[in-house]
Design a protein around this motif. Structure first.
Motif, PDB file in Angstrom:
ATOM      1  N   LEU A   1       0.836  -1.209   0.000  1.00 43.31           N
ATOM      2  CA  LEU A   1       0.000   0.000   0.000  1.00 43.31           C
ATOM      3  C   LEU A   1       0.868   1.254   0.000  1.00 43.31           C
ATOM      4  CD1 LEU A   1      -2.833  -0.998   2.522  1.00 43.31           C
ATOM      5  CD2 LEU A   1      -3.057  -0.667   0.048  1.00 43.31           C
ATOM      6  N   GLY A   2       1.969   1.203   0.737  1.00 46.87           N
ATOM      7  CA  GLY A   2       2.887   2.335   0.722  1.00 46.87           C
ATOM      8  C   GLY A   2       3.508   2.553  -0.642  1.00 46.87           C
ATOM      9  N   VAL A   3       3.901   1.463  -1.299  1.00 47.07           N
ATOM     10  CA  VAL A   3       4.472   1.551  -2.643  1.00 47.07           C
ATOM     11  C   VAL A   3       3.446   2.125  -3.622  1.00 47.07           C
ATOM     12  CG1 VAL A   3       5.374   0.220  -4.584  1.00 47.07           C
ATOM     13  CG2 VAL A   3       6.116  -0.319  -2.253  1.00 47.07           C
ATOM     14  N   LEU A   4       2.206   1.659  -3.522  1.00 48.88           N
ATOM     15  CA  LEU A   4       1.145   2.164  -4.398  1.00 48.88           C
ATOM     16  C   LEU A   4       0.855   3.642  -4.131  1.00 48.88           C
ATOM     17  CD1 LEU A   4      -1.354  -0.854  -4.351  1.00 48.88           C
ATOM     18  CD2 LEU A   4       0.077  -0.095  -6.269  1.00 48.88           C
ATOM     19  N   ALA A   5       0.859   4.019  -2.851  1.00 51.23           N
ATOM     20  CA  ALA A   5       0.615   5.418  -2.506  1.00 51.23           C
ATOM     21  C   ALA A   5       1.696   6.311  -3.102  1.00 51.23           C
ATOM     22  CB  ALA A   5       0.560   5.581  -0.989  1.00 51.23           C
ATOM     23  N   LYS A   6       2.936   5.846  -3.032  1.00 53.87           N
ATOM     24  CA  LYS A   6       4.027   6.620  -3.626  1.00 53.87           C
ATOM     25  C   LYS A   6       3.905   6.654  -5.142  1.00 53.87           C
ATOM     26  CE  LYS A   6       9.075   6.936  -3.819  1.00 53.87           C
ATOM     27  NZ  LYS A   6      10.369   6.397  -3.307  1.00 53.87           N
ATOM     28  N   ALA A   7       3.554   5.522  -5.744  1.00 54.87           N
ATOM     29  CA  ALA A   7       3.413   5.459  -7.200  1.00 54.87           C
ATOM     30  C   ALA A   7       2.286   6.362  -7.689  1.00 54.87           C
ATOM     31  CB  ALA A   7       3.171   4.021  -7.638  1.00 54.87           C
ATOM     32  N   SER A   8       1.244   6.528  -6.845  1.00 49.86           N
ATOM     33  CA  SER A   8       0.101   7.353  -7.252  1.00 49.86           C
ATOM     34  C   SER A   8       0.479   8.821  -7.423  1.00 49.86           C
ATOM     35  CB  SER A   8      -1.025   7.224  -6.221  1.00 49.86           C
ATOM     36  OG  SER A   8      -0.676   7.864  -5.003  1.00 49.86           O
ATOM     37  N   LEU A   9       1.623   9.213  -6.862  1.00 47.15           N
ATOM     38  CA  LEU A   9       2.065  10.597  -7.008  1.00 47.15           C
ATOM     39  C   LEU A   9       2.616  10.873  -8.403  1.00 47.15           C
ATOM     40  CD1 LEU A   9       3.856  11.114  -3.565  1.00 47.15           C
ATOM     41  CD2 LEU A   9       1.557  11.813  -4.227  1.00 47.15           C
ATOM     42  N   GLY A  10       2.889   9.797  -9.156  1.00 42.52           N
ATOM     43  CA  GLY A  10       3.356   9.979 -10.529  1.00 42.52           C
ATOM     44  C   GLY A  10       4.664  10.743 -10.595  1.00 42.52           C
ATOM     45  N   ASP A  11       4.700  11.801 -11.404  1.00 44.28           N
ATOM     46  CA  ASP A  11       5.923  12.577 -11.579  1.00 44.28           C
ATOM     47  C   ASP A  11       5.977  13.774 -10.636  1.00 44.28           C
ATOM     48  OD1 ASP A  11       3.893  14.036 -12.706  1.00 44.28           O
ATOM     49  OD2 ASP A  11       4.869  14.326 -14.648  1.00 44.28           O
ATOM     50  N   TRP A  12       5.144  13.752  -9.593  1.00 42.59           N
ATOM     51  CA  TRP A  12       5.159  14.839  -8.607  1.00 42.59           C
ATOM     52  C   TRP A  12       6.536  14.938  -7.962  1.00 42.59           C
ATOM     53  CZ3 TRP A  12       6.201  15.420  -3.418  1.00 42.59           C
ATOM     54  CH2 TRP A  12       5.744  16.604  -2.812  1.00 42.59           C
ATOM     55  N   THR A  13       7.028  16.136  -7.788  1.00 42.09           N
ATOM     56  CA  THR A  13       8.324  16.347  -7.142  1.00 42.09           C
ATOM     57  C   THR A  13       8.159  17.316  -5.969  1.00 42.09           C
ATOM     58  OG1 THR A  13       8.847  18.142  -8.687  1.00 42.09           O
ATOM     59  CG2 THR A  13       9.637  15.933  -9.252  1.00 42.09           C
ATOM     60  N   ILE A  14       9.077  17.255  -5.058  1.00 45.88           N
ATOM     61  CA  ILE A  14       9.041  18.133  -3.894  1.00 45.88           C
ATOM     62  C   ILE A  14       9.280  19.571  -4.351  1.00 45.88           C
ATOM     63  CG2 ILE A  14      10.043  18.607  -1.627  1.00 45.88           C
ATOM     64  CD1 ILE A  14      11.135  15.719  -1.681  1.00 45.88           C
ATOM     65  N   PRO A  15       8.375  20.488  -4.022  1.00 50.02           N
ATOM     66  CA  PRO A  15       8.573  21.881  -4.441  1.00 50.02           C
ATOM     67  C   PRO A  15       9.897  22.451  -3.943  1.00 50.02           C
ATOM     68  CG  PRO A  15       6.331  21.553  -3.648  1.00 50.02           C
ATOM     69  CD  PRO A  15       7.097  20.293  -3.335  1.00 50.02           C
ATOM     70  N   THR A  16      10.545  23.198  -4.791  1.00 47.21           N
ATOM     71  CA  THR A  16      11.833  23.793  -4.442  1.00 47.21           C
ATOM     72  C   THR A  16      11.717  24.671  -3.207  1.00 47.21           C
ATOM     73  OG1 THR A  16      12.483  23.783  -6.777  1.00 47.21           O
ATOM     74  CG2 THR A  16      13.732  25.210  -5.298  1.00 47.21           C
ATOM     75  N   LEU A  17      10.588  25.371  -3.073  1.00 48.56           N
ATOM     76  CA  LEU A  17      10.387  26.256  -1.930  1.00 48.56           C
ATOM     77  C   LEU A  17      10.445  25.476  -0.615  1.00 48.56           C
ATOM     78  CD1 LEU A  17       9.689  29.103  -0.887  1.00 48.56           C
ATOM     79  CD2 LEU A  17       7.268  28.474  -1.053  1.00 48.56           C
ATOM     80  N   TRP A  18       9.843  24.272  -0.597  1.00 47.37           N
ATOM     81  CA  TRP A  18       9.872  23.452   0.619  1.00 47.37           C
ATOM     82  C   TRP A  18      11.319  23.095   0.971  1.00 47.37           C
ATOM     83  CZ3 TRP A  18       5.523  19.184   0.009  1.00 47.37           C
ATOM     84  CH2 TRP A  18       4.287  19.820  -0.205  1.00 47.37           C
ATOM     85  N   LEU A  19      12.083  22.691  -0.019  1.00 42.57           N
ATOM     86  CA  LEU A  19      13.471  22.293   0.213  1.00 42.57           C
ATOM     87  C   LEU A  19      14.294  23.473   0.726  1.00 42.57           C
ATOM     88  CD1 LEU A  19      13.985  20.200  -3.052  1.00 42.57           C
ATOM     89  CD2 LEU A  19      13.795  19.279  -0.735  1.00 42.57           C
ATOM     90  N   GLU A  20      14.094  24.637   0.116  1.00 44.63           N
ATOM     91  CA  GLU A  20      14.861  25.816   0.508  1.00 44.63           C
ATOM     92  C   GLU A  20      14.500  26.281   1.904  1.00 44.63           C
ATOM     93  OE1 GLU A  20      14.008  28.563  -2.583  1.00 44.63           O
ATOM     94  OE2 GLU A  20      15.474  27.710  -3.999  1.00 44.63           O
ATOM     95  N   ASN A  21      13.193  26.325   2.211  1.00 45.48           N
ATOM     96  CA  ASN A  21      12.763  26.776   3.532  1.00 45.48           C
ATOM     97  C   ASN A  21      13.210  25.812   4.632  1.00 45.48           C
ATOM     98  OD1 ASN A  21      11.523  29.016   2.460  1.00 45.48           O
ATOM     99  ND2 ASN A  21       9.453  28.186   2.549  1.00 45.48           N
ATOM    100  N   ALA A  22      13.112  24.506   4.349  1.00 49.11           N
ATOM    101  CA  ALA A  22      13.527  23.507   5.344  1.00 49.11           C
ATOM    102  C   ALA A  22      15.020  23.626   5.622  1.00 49.11           C
ATOM    103  CB  ALA A  22      13.189  22.109   4.847  1.00 49.11           C
ATOM    104  N   ALA A  23      15.817  23.803   4.566  1.00 45.80           N
ATOM    105  CA  ALA A  23      17.263  23.938   4.735  1.00 45.80           C
ATOM    106  C   ALA A  23      17.619  25.222   5.469  1.00 45.80           C
ATOM    107  CB  ALA A  23      17.949  23.892   3.373  1.00 45.80           C
ATOM    108  N   ALA A  24      16.889  26.290   5.186  1.00 48.19           N
ATOM    109  CA  ALA A  24      17.161  27.574   5.843  1.00 48.19           C
ATOM    110  C   ALA A  24      16.773  27.540   7.318  1.00 48.19           C
ATOM    111  CB  ALA A  24      16.404  28.691   5.129  1.00 48.19           C
TER     112      ALA A  24
END
Length: 331
Positions: free
Chosen positions: A195-218
């Motif tokens: 179910l976890g694998v399917l849930a991840k697969a359901s996201l398709g080509d979705w990627t983590i927004p750059t803003l989330w990565l930048e804010n988390a790192a900051a």
């Protein structure tokens, strides 16, 4: 959703603006929702108080934690400090935010503990802990209000489902042999991972927004980078769930286990048991291959299955063989 998140940020900023004197009590309640804390409470009950209550708490914890990982992938929402640089990250997390795992696990575990003993005062304590655990996750900046509310909802839903199905499951358990029990437990753990694998697969080509990565790192430059698409959590919890059930299934064939006895023996059992958990969990974690690949997942599953089996089967057998506990035909 952005408007709802902005509203949540306002609430978090209000809480964080009350003052840093809240840090200690709030972090204390946040710790009461940690899986690490529950991994001390569940064995403590199983080894030293009541094996039946310990089993219930263990099944609630691992089922809730595994399902929470699936829910997070489906909802794939940000943490507040990923979303807004205004939010101070008093703690950091690498997984998605919704639903709150602390809130969900607290509702399931503390609710399960209160339901086990049916004492009014314990329900009062459980409600207080559940509420402040959820509130703490807002204050430390890792959850929006909707994350906490959905966590409470799913946690209580899991608790009600377990309480409703418990008698039927026990009846099935008592009517089947060891191999059937182990097969169902193993397939159930694989189903959760699938179910976890399917849930991840359901996201398709979705990627983590750059803003989330930048804010988390900051917000936390020295913290572990966020990795919300990881499947390591669900593999670990599913493996531990299988190991826990395996130990429960096999232990009666080696004389069983009684959690009673004099208090010094209970204390010694707890100390030895926790040392064993740490050696398996941490020790094997240092030597076995890891990573987001098939080999890493297999070894992670096996390591956590061994932790579960130690808690429910190997440690109790050690206790009875060394005279630290008596046998029992229960479970």
């Amino acid at each position: 959703m952005e408007a709802l998140n902005n509203f949540g940020v306002d609430i978090i900023l209000f809480l964080q603006g009350i003052g840093s004197w809240l840090d200690f009590p709030i972090l204390f309640f946040s710790y009461l929702g940690n899986e690490e804390f529950f991994l001390l409470i569940m064995p403590a009950f199983y080894w030293c108080v009541s094996s039946a209550v310990g089993v219930r708490l263990g099944l609630l914890l691992l089922t809730s934690a595994a399902l929470n990982s699936i829910f997070k992938l489906i909802l794939h929402g940000p943490r507040p400090y990923w979303f807004s640089q205004q939010v101070q990250a008093k703690l950091t997390e690498t997984s998605f935010g919704a639903p709150s795992g602390h809130s969900q696990n607290s509702a399931a575990i503390w609710g399960g503990l209160a339901a086990s003993y049916k004492r009014t005062w314990l329900w009062v304590v459980a409600v207080i802990v559940i509420f402040f655990t959820g509130l703490s996750r807002l204050y430390v900046g890792v959850h929006f209000p909707q994350d906490v509310l959905s966590g409470w909802f799913f946690g209580f839903l899991i608790l009600l489902a377990v309480l409703f199905l418990e008698k039927r499951v026990i009846a099935w358990w008592q009517g089947h042999g060891v191999m059937a029990k182990l097969l169902v437990a193993f397939l159930s753990s694989l189903a959760l991972i699938s179910l976890g694998v399917l849930a991840k697969a359901s996201l398709g080509d979705w990627t983590i927004p750059t803003l989330w990565l930048e804010n988390a790192a900051a917000a936390a430059p020295d913290a572990e980078p966020i990795n919300p698409l990881s499947l390591e959590g669900i593999v670990a919890n599913s493996g531990a769930l299988f190991g826990l059930i395996m130990g429960i299934a096999l232990l009666p064939h080696y004389g069983g286990f009684d959690a009673g006895g004099v208090y010094w023996k209970r204390a010694v059992r707890f100390i030895i048991g926790v040392i064993g958990v740490l050696l398996i969990w941490r020790g094997l974690g240092l030597v076995l291959p890891g990573g987001e690949n098939l080999l890493g997942f297999v070894f992670r599953y096996l390591r956590y299955a061994l932790v579960g089996a130690w808690i429910s089967g190997i440690a109790p057998l050690l206790f009875t063989r060394t005279g630290l506990a008596e046998g029992s035909d229960k479970l």
